[in-house]
Design an enzyme around this catalytic site. Structure first.
Site: not given
Ligand code: AMP
Length: 197
Positions: A13, A88, A127, A136, A147
């Site tokens: 994404k 999400r 990654r 990360r 996740r």
């Molecule tokens: P990502 O970089 O999109 O994989 O997000 C990393 C982490 O940030 C996720 O595992 C959640 O803990 C938090 N996070 C990101 N976007 C959201 C969202 N829209 N709602 C809730 N938690 C989020």
């Protein structure tokens, strides 16, 4: 143009949103990036989100909905944006619908990147290995498992939600990067000339 890029962790994404935003004058809005920045800056939101993110859980809806409501109001978003990692769950999707309709706006399309579970794991491991120093905190086996589970349970239903809305574009995310970008552009009927006007 307002787009959502939907897909499990490791689906590509972020990579694809970055490519499309650059070539089509959109702004990429990654809630994950914004939350990581808040954690790094030690803000109130960051303090609240830190442990939740490390576990691979979702931070509260009100927090991310507030972040998106504020950010999409900024001047650079006027030409359109790509939501990467938001919504999400269905509650966030409904909050987004309400926010947009209150502004007299609507989503143009939702791009869902489809990738088999086995491939996701190896992409994320890659990654984690490649990110020297800035790895990360949630790119480890345990948080990743969480996740993926959260994705299946809470985020995957959005595919049906946006299918019902008639704006879902499913894309094979297992092709090579350039082919996926081309498929997204074709699905969105994006042409360079669409941008300016
Ligand atoms: P990502 O970089 O999109 O994989 O997000 C990393 C982490 O940030 C996720 O595992 C959640 O803990 C938090 N996070 C990101 N976007 C959201 C969202 N829209 N709602 C809730 N938690 C989020």
């Amino acid at each position: 143009m307002k787009l959502i890029f939907l897909g499990p962790p490791g689906a590509g994404k972020g990579t694809q949103a970055e490519r499309i935003q650059k070539s089509h004058g959109l702004v990429q809005l990654s809630t994950g990036d914004m939350l990581r920045a808040a954690v790094a800056a030690g803000t109130e939101v960051g303090k609240q989100a830190d442990a939740i993110m490390k576990r691979g859980d979702l931070v509260p809806d009100a927090v991310v909905v507030g972040i998106i409501a504020d950010r999409t109001n900024e001047a650079d978003c006027a030409n359109g944006y790509i939501l990467d990692g938001f919504p999400r769950n269905v509650a966030q999707a409904k909050a987004l619908d309400e926010m947009l309709s209150a502004r007299g706006e609507r989503l143009d399309a939702v791009v869902e990147l489809k990738v088999d579970a086995g491939i996701l794991l190896s992409r994320i491991e890659k990654r984690a290995a490649e990110t020297v120093g800035g790895a990360r905190a949630d790119d480890n086996a345990e948080a990743l498992k969480k996740r993926l589970k959260v994705y299946e349970e809470q985020t995957a239903p959005l595919s049906g939600y946006y299918q019902d809305a008639g704006i879902l574009k499913a894309i094979d995310g297992m092709k090579d990067m350039d082919a996926v970008t081309a498929d997204i552009e074709a699905a969105l009927e994006l042409k360079e000339t669409d941008i300016a006007g």
